[in-house]
Design a protein around this motif. Structure first.
Motif, mmCIF file in Angstrom:
data_model
loop_
_atom_site.group_PDB
_atom_site.id
_atom_site.type_symbol
_atom_site.label_atom_id
_atom_site.label_comp_id
_atom_site.label_asym_id
_atom_site.label_seq_id
_atom_site.Cartn_x
_atom_site.Cartn_y
_atom_site.Cartn_z
ATOM 1 N N TRP A 1 -42.947 -14.224 22.941
ATOM 2 C CA TRP A 1 -43.726 -13.029 22.634
ATOM 3 C C TRP A 1 -44.108 -12.909 21.180
ATOM 4 C CZ3 TRP A 1 -41.535 -10.051 18.940
ATOM 5 C CH2 TRP A 1 -40.158 -10.173 18.752
ATOM 6 N N SER B 1 -57.474 -7.530 32.748
ATOM 7 C CA SER B 1 -56.758 -8.760 32.395
ATOM 8 C C SER B 1 -55.502 -8.427 31.597
ATOM 9 C CB SER B 1 -57.667 -9.684 31.574
ATOM 10 O OG SER B 1 -58.831 -10.006 32.298
ATOM 11 N N LYS B 2 -54.523 -9.354 31.634
ATOM 12 C CA LYS B 2 -53.274 -9.187 30.896
ATOM 13 C C LYS B 2 -52.989 -10.442 30.094
ATOM 14 C CE LYS B 2 -51.181 -5.915 34.137
ATOM 15 N NZ LYS B 2 -51.325 -4.773 33.229
ATOM 16 N N SER B 3 -52.220 -10.273 29.010
ATOM 17 C CA SER B 3 -51.872 -11.421 28.170
ATOM 18 C C SER B 3 -50.873 -12.325 28.896
ATOM 19 C CB SER B 3 -51.286 -10.944 26.840
ATOM 20 O OG SER B 3 -50.028 -10.317 27.050
ATOM 21 N N ARG C 1 -47.738 -9.818 28.635
ATOM 22 C CA ARG C 1 -48.376 -9.149 29.754
ATOM 23 C C ARG C 1 -48.879 -7.765 29.386
ATOM 24 N NH1 ARG C 1 -50.231 -12.365 33.099
ATOM 25 N NH2 ARG C 1 -50.199 -10.780 34.761
ATOM 26 N N TYR C 2 -49.279 -7.588 28.131
ATOM 27 C CA TYR C 2 -49.877 -6.313 27.755
ATOM 28 C C TYR C 2 -51.345 -6.309 28.212
ATOM 29 C CZ TYR C 2 -52.195 -8.661 23.806
ATOM 30 O OH TYR C 2 -52.981 -9.479 23.028
ATOM 31 N N PRO C 3 -51.923 -5.145 28.472
ATOM 32 C CA PRO C 3 -53.327 -5.089 28.902
ATOM 33 C C PRO C 3 -54.238 -5.619 27.788
ATOM 34 C CG PRO C 3 -52.224 -3.005 29.321
ATOM 35 C CD PRO C 3 -51.294 -3.814 28.474
ATOM 36 N N LEU C 4 -55.124 -6.535 28.142
ATOM 37 C CA LEU C 4 -56.013 -7.115 27.136
ATOM 38 C C LEU C 4 -57.063 -6.126 26.652
ATOM 39 C CD1 LEU C 4 -56.602 -10.799 28.305
ATOM 40 C CD2 LEU C 4 -55.274 -9.959 26.358
ATOM 41 N N GLU C 5 -57.111 -4.949 27.270
ATOM 42 C CA GLU C 5 -57.999 -3.908 26.737
ATOM 43 C C GLU C 5 -57.598 -3.529 25.320
ATOM 44 O OE1 GLU C 5 -58.380 -4.026 30.972
ATOM 45 O OE2 GLU C 5 -56.587 -3.605 29.792
#
Length: 202
Positions: A87, A159-161, A165-169
Motif C-alpha cells: 500500500w 474503478s478501484k486501485s 482498493r480505494y475508489p479511483l474517483e
C-alpha cells in the motif's frame, strides 16, 4: 359613447412624468449602491480565493509529508526486512499526483511558474494588455483541464486501485479540482486581486 382626449382615461388626466421619475429614482438608487455592491462582491471573491489558497497550501504540505513517509517506509521495509508493504507505494503515488496537479494551481496563484518574456515581442500599443491576455489563457486552460478531468472521471466511475482498493474517483477528481483552482486563481489575477509577485516589464 364619449371620446376622451389623448393622455386621459375616463376623463381624468394621467400624471405627467410618473414613469420617468420612477426610472430616474431607480437609476439613482443603482448608482448609489452599485459601487458598494461591487466592492462587497470583490471582497467576497477575495475571501474565497485566499481561503482556497490557504487550504491548497495545507493539503500540499500534508501530501509532501505523506510522500516522504511512504517512501521512507518503503525503503526501510524493502532493504531492512525484505518485505515492503504494497500500500505504501500506491499511497505515495496518490499523494505525488496531488503534489503535481495542486502544485500547478498553486504556481498560478503565487506566480512562480517558469516563464518566457514575450511582452517585448508585441507592438507597443498591445503591451499593456500582455498580462491580462496571459491570465485569460490560464483561466481557459483551467476550465479545459476541469472539463476533461470530469469526463475522464465519469468514464472511469466505479474503478478501484489495485492494492489499497480505494475508489479511483479520488485520483480522477484531482484534475477537476486542479482545473477549478487554476481558473479561480487566474481569474483573481485577471481582476487584479492579491496574487504572487509579478516581475515588472523591462
Amino acid at each position: 359613447m364619449t371620446a376622451h382626449p389623448p393622455g386621459t382615461a375616463s376623463g381624468r388626466p394621467r400624471p405627467e412624468g410618473g414613469g420617468r421619475a420612477g426610472r430616474r429614482a431607480m437609476s439613482g438608487l443603482m448608482r448609489s449602491f452599485g459601487p458598494e455592491l461591487r466592492g462587497w462582491v470583490m471582497r467576497m471573491f477575495r475571501y474565497v480565493v485566499d481561503g482556497a489558497a490557504r487550504l491548497l497550501a495545507a493539503t500540499l504540505g500534508l501530501a509532501l509529508a505523506m510522500v516522504v513517509a511512504c517512501v521512507g517506509l518503503q525503503v526501510v521495509m524493502r532493504y531492512g526486512f525484505g518485505s515492503p508493504p504494497a500500500w505504501s507505494e500506491e499511497l505515495a503515488m496518490l499523494m505525488f499526483s496531488w503534489l503535481t496537479l495542486g502544485g500547478i494551481a498553486f504556481g498560478v496563484r503565487e506566480g512562480f511558474h517558469v516563464s518566457i518574456e514575450t511582452r517585448g515581442m508585441l507592438p507597443r500599443a498591445l503591451q499593456p494588455f500582455h498580462d491580462k491576455v496571459l491570465d485569460l489563457i490560464a483561466a481557459g486552460f483551467g476550465v479545459f483541464v476541469a472539463w476533461s478531468g470530469w469526463r475522464f472521471m465519469d468514464f472511469m466511475w466505479g474503478s478501484k486501485s489495485a492494492a489499497i482498493r480505494y475508489p479511483l474517483e479520488i485520483l480522477n477528481a484531482m484534475p477537476v479540482a486542479s482545473g477549478v483552482l487554476i481558473a479561480l486563481f487566474a481569474g483573481a489575477r485577471l481582476l487584479g486581486l492579491h496574487t504572487g509577485p509579478r516581475e515588472a516589464a523591462p
